[in-house]
Design a protein around this motif. Structure first.
Motif, mmCIF file in Angstrom:
data_model
loop_
_atom_site.group_PDB
_atom_site.id
_atom_site.type_symbol
_atom_site.label_atom_id
_atom_site.label_comp_id
_atom_site.label_asym_id
_atom_site.label_seq_id
_atom_site.Cartn_x
_atom_site.Cartn_y
_atom_site.Cartn_z
ATOM 1 N N CYS A 118 0.844 -1.194 0.000
ATOM 2 C CA CYS A 118 0.000 0.000 0.000
ATOM 3 C C CYS A 118 0.879 1.244 0.000
ATOM 4 O O CYS A 118 1.900 1.298 0.697
ATOM 5 N N THR A 120 0.575 5.862 -0.647
ATOM 6 C CA THR A 120 -0.270 7.031 -0.898
ATOM 7 C C THR A 120 0.055 7.605 -2.272
ATOM 8 O O THR A 120 1.220 7.668 -2.679
ATOM 9 N N THR A 121 -0.999 8.035 -2.980
ATOM 10 C CA THR A 121 -0.797 8.600 -4.322
ATOM 11 C C THR A 121 -1.235 10.052 -4.416
ATOM 12 O O THR A 121 -0.684 10.810 -5.214
ATOM 13 N N THR A 335 -5.801 9.317 -1.285
ATOM 14 C CA THR A 335 -5.932 8.216 -2.233
ATOM 15 C C THR A 335 -4.802 7.223 -2.002
ATOM 16 O O THR A 335 -3.626 7.603 -1.933
ATOM 17 N N LEU A 336 -5.179 5.944 -1.852
ATOM 18 C CA LEU A 336 -4.223 4.879 -1.563
ATOM 19 C C LEU A 336 -4.233 3.867 -2.693
ATOM 20 O O LEU A 336 -5.304 3.465 -3.174
ATOM 21 N N ALA A 337 -3.041 3.437 -3.119
ATOM 22 C CA ALA A 337 -2.909 2.358 -4.101
ATOM 23 C C ALA A 337 -2.630 1.072 -3.332
ATOM 24 O O ALA A 337 -1.660 0.991 -2.570
ATOM 25 N N ASP A 339 -2.202 -3.196 -3.442
ATOM 26 C CA ASP A 339 -1.819 -4.303 -4.321
ATOM 27 C C ASP A 339 -1.659 -5.558 -3.479
ATOM 28 O O ASP A 339 -0.924 -5.559 -2.480
ATOM 29 N N GLU A 344 -5.095 -5.192 -8.075
ATOM 30 C CA GLU A 344 -4.725 -3.835 -7.691
ATOM 31 C C GLU A 344 -5.985 -2.973 -7.687
ATOM 32 O O GLU A 344 -6.911 -3.202 -8.465
ATOM 33 N N THR A 345 -5.985 -1.963 -6.805
ATOM 34 C CA THR A 345 -7.108 -1.028 -6.777
ATOM 35 C C THR A 345 -6.677 0.253 -6.099
ATOM 36 O O THR A 345 -5.604 0.312 -5.473
ATOM 37 N N GLU A 346 -7.514 1.284 -6.193
ATOM 38 C CA GLU A 346 -7.296 2.537 -5.486
ATOM 39 C C GLU A 346 -8.447 2.764 -4.522
ATOM 40 O O GLU A 346 -9.608 2.504 -4.858
ATOM 41 N N THR A 348 -10.075 5.632 -1.704
ATOM 42 C CA THR A 348 -10.065 7.005 -1.210
ATOM 43 C C THR A 348 -10.693 7.048 0.178
ATOM 44 O O THR A 348 -11.809 6.563 0.382
#
Length: 676
Positions: A118, A120-121, A335-337, A339, A344-346, A348
């Protein structure tokens, strides 16, 4: 915004301490020789406000003398307000704006500790909240002990009056750096009423947090005061006892003359004693008055000293506000990525950088907040769910949530009963059940994939085998492979190599039921190469003595094999004899082999009197009038004769040079031929 002092917890002693502290800080001259009234030369900062350069301060309205111009120091009075103004000037007000740029952005703890990758994006600030952080200084003081000082910071939400301890912790740990980088913002403009309410809540927080410290200091002060008061009371009680003793002595003097008067025979003597008694009684009355006066003085002194001890151990708590920080902090979307290795997903979530608070990280299946500590999973279709709402392969971590479970193909491991996906599932070659990779292994003999219920490690080499290539050993109660087992040559039963024996002569393998151990060397032998004690075999004892050919012992007379329990060394010469060929001499009682006895007597007893050349020990010879000696290579048999008393027969060990036995040689035994 102005700094303030918490006056809600000030008592008269605290007010004195507060007044003294402020006046000394501004170099005022103070005369405190009168504890109730202080003569003060005011500093310029106060003299202008009070319109006088000198004055007398009192702290209790009852101590103020009307018309004397004395100044009362109490909350709400002119003097006290002026002192507060001086303190307020030293307070500071700072302004901070906390954003994601000024604070490190962290991940939700539950994600950081999970096995999901995980990061942060993006963070987008949407709203801004305000808070007030009040910085207090608390001084815990007693006149008789060192001062203790602590600093407290309390953060309050002025809108809700809620305490924000997480924000306080974040601020206090980074405050110097934050102020250096971020103190150029304009005031927030919080409503004054809300500021006052927030200050009151902060004060209460400080009071609550300092109670334990105050209690501890007061307990120590009370203990110290109690010990000193006991010492004072003991000393004054001793002085009062001394006064009482003076009265008792004078009373005895009065009683002495009274008794003498009663015993006097002459009138002149009686008149003399009456006069002396009267004088002693007058002195007693005078002494009582003096003692009572002295007792009152002692009581007063004792009371004053005890009051002084109590005052010296009084605990003062001085609370002052030394600064305020106005804090403006943003709240936005983070927003977090995420995996999992399979998907995979994002995501918020609502994020408050100032306190690391997260909201909106919810399970898509049941809507439970995952930040409460529920282990998060990432479904193969990209859904973030809690562990209870997902089925996860225990081997590779592939997950499907309840909404997607129809698309997943899971088996249940027959060993651990946990789900395992088809890619990680194996079929046991023995029972055909599904098994996960952790609980399946390849047989070291045939290579078949087998579950841990249908196979296990060899007890000797720890290599895995299926149950068809393992043999149970009843001795160690474990399974072993063919390499580490052998069959008994007698019965054919299989044992592990640790529990199989090999004959020391022919090397045949033997189980524990068909092997015998030599008593002497401890080696194992088969029945053809082991020898058994004849007497043990006849008596059928449980611990039958058995020996190998090299360590078998034979009776010198009968030739039987005998064990250590059933054999005895010959008395004369080398060799062993069995119990049946060993007996005691009828005359001296010494044991010999039967071949060494003649008509039940040993050669030493038979030769008694015929071996005069044998030396008799001097200590034995000196006891008797005359001696006769018989001997063989092991013993001397000595017949000692006395003029009076019984004759003695003594057996002397020649090898050890010591007397073995001594007995009387009676007349009857001599008549029967035992001794001549």
């Amino acid at each position: 915004m102005e700094s303030e002092v918490d006056t809600s917890i000030l008592n008269s002693v605290n007010i004195k301490r507060f007044t003294k502290s402020v006046l000394e800080e501004y170099d005022a001259e103070i005369d405190r020789s009168n504890r109730a009234k202080w003569r003060v030369t005011f500093p310029p900062e106060l003299s202008q406000r009070l319109d006088r350069q000198q004055g007398t301060l009192v702290f209790d309205a009852a101590d103020r003398e009307m018309g004397a111009g004395e100044l009362l120091v109490q909350p709400g009075t002119t003097v006290f307000s002026a002192l507060l103004d001086l303190v307020q000037k030293s307070g500071t007000v700072s302004h901070l704006r906390l954003t994601e740029d000024s604070l490190q952005v962290n991940l939700p703890t539950v994600l950081d500790e999970s096995d999901l990758a995980c990061e942060t994006t993006d963070f987008s600030g949407e709203t801004s909240d305000n808070a007030l952080t009040f910085h207090f200084r608390l001084q815990f003081e007693t006149p008789a002990s060192f001062h203790s000082e602590e600093m407290y910071s309390v953060t309050i939400d002025p809108e809700t009056q809620a305490r924000l301890p997480d924000l306080t912790e974040r601020l206090t740990s980074h405050l110097p750096q934050l102020l250096e980088d971020n103190d150029d913002h304009a005031p927030v403009g919080i409503d004054q009423t809300k500021v006052e309410e927030a200050f009151e809540e902060a004060q209460q927080t400080v009071v609550d947090r300092s109670r334990s410290t105050v209690t501890e200091i007061r307990d120590e002060a009370d203990q110290s005061a109690t010990e000193r008061i006991e010492e004072i009371s003991d000393w004054y009680e001793q002085r009062r006892d001394e006064l009482d003793e003076q009265i008792r002595e004078q009373q005895q003097e009065v009683n002495k003359w009274q008794k003498k008067r009663q015993k006097a025979r002459k009138d002149s003597t009686r008149r003399k004693y009456i006069k002396n008694r009267k004088k002693a009684a007058e002195e007693l009355d005078q002494l009582k008055e003096e003692v009572e006066k002295k007792r009152q003085e002692l009581n007063k002194e004792e009371s004053e000293e005890i009051d002084e001890v109590i005052d010296r151990n009084q605990v003062d708590v001085d609370v002052s506000l030394i600064g305020v920080t106005e804090v403006s902090y943003v709240r936005g979307d983070l927003t977090l990525a995420v995996d999992s290795g399979h998907a995979e997903t994002e995501v918020t979530v609502s994020y408050l950088p100032a306190t690391d608070e997260f909201h909106g990280l919810d399970c898509t299946a049941c809507a439970q907040d995952l930040t409460d500590g529920v282990l998060p999973r990432l479904c193969a279709n990209g859904h973030v769910v809690g562990d209870p709402c997902a089925k996860t392969c225990r081997s590779c971590g592939l997950s499907y949530c309840e909404d997607c479970d129809i698309e997943a193909q899971f088996d249940t491991c027959t060993v651990c009963w946990e789900p395992v996906c088809q890619d990680c599932s194996n079929s046991c070659s023995s029972c055909g059940s599904a098994v996960c990779t952790d609980h399946a292994a390849e047989c070291s003999s045939c290579g078949a994939e087998t579950c841990r219920l249908c196979g296990e490690e060899c007890g000797s080499c720890e290599s895995f085998y299926c149950e068809g290539h393992l043999t149970y050993c009843p001795d160690c109660e474990d399974f072993h492979c063919a390499t580490h087992t052998n069959a008994c040559v007698v019965c054919g039963d299989i044992r592990c190599r640790s529990d199989i024996a090999y004959c020391g002569d022919c090397n045949d393998p033997l189980c524990s039921d068909h092997s015998a151990t030599c008593e002497t060397c401890g080696d194992d032998f088969c029945s053809d190469h082991v020898h058994t004690c004849t007497i043990c075999a006849e008596n059928q004892t449980e611990s039958t003595g058995q020996f190998c050919t090299s360590h078998a012992v034979y009776c010198e007379i009968g030739g039987e094999i005998v064990c250590a329990s059933h054999r005895t060394s010959k008395t004369i010469g080398d060799g062993e004899v069995c119990q049946d060929h060993y007996a005691s001499c009828d005359s001296c009682g010494i044991g010999y082999s039967t071949a060494e006895l003649t008509d039940g007597r040993c050669s030493a007893c038979i030769s008694l009197g015929d071996t005069s050349h044998e030396p008799v020990p001097t200590n034995i010879k000196s006891e008797f009038r005359s001696v006769k000696v018989g001997s063989n290579s092991a013993y001397l048999v000595i017949l000692g004769k006395k003029l009076f008393g019984r004759n003695k027969v003594i057996v002397y060990d020649r090898q050890k040079s010591e007397e073995v036995s001594r007995q009387s040689a009676g007349m009857l035994k001599q008549l029967l031929g035992g001794y001549e």
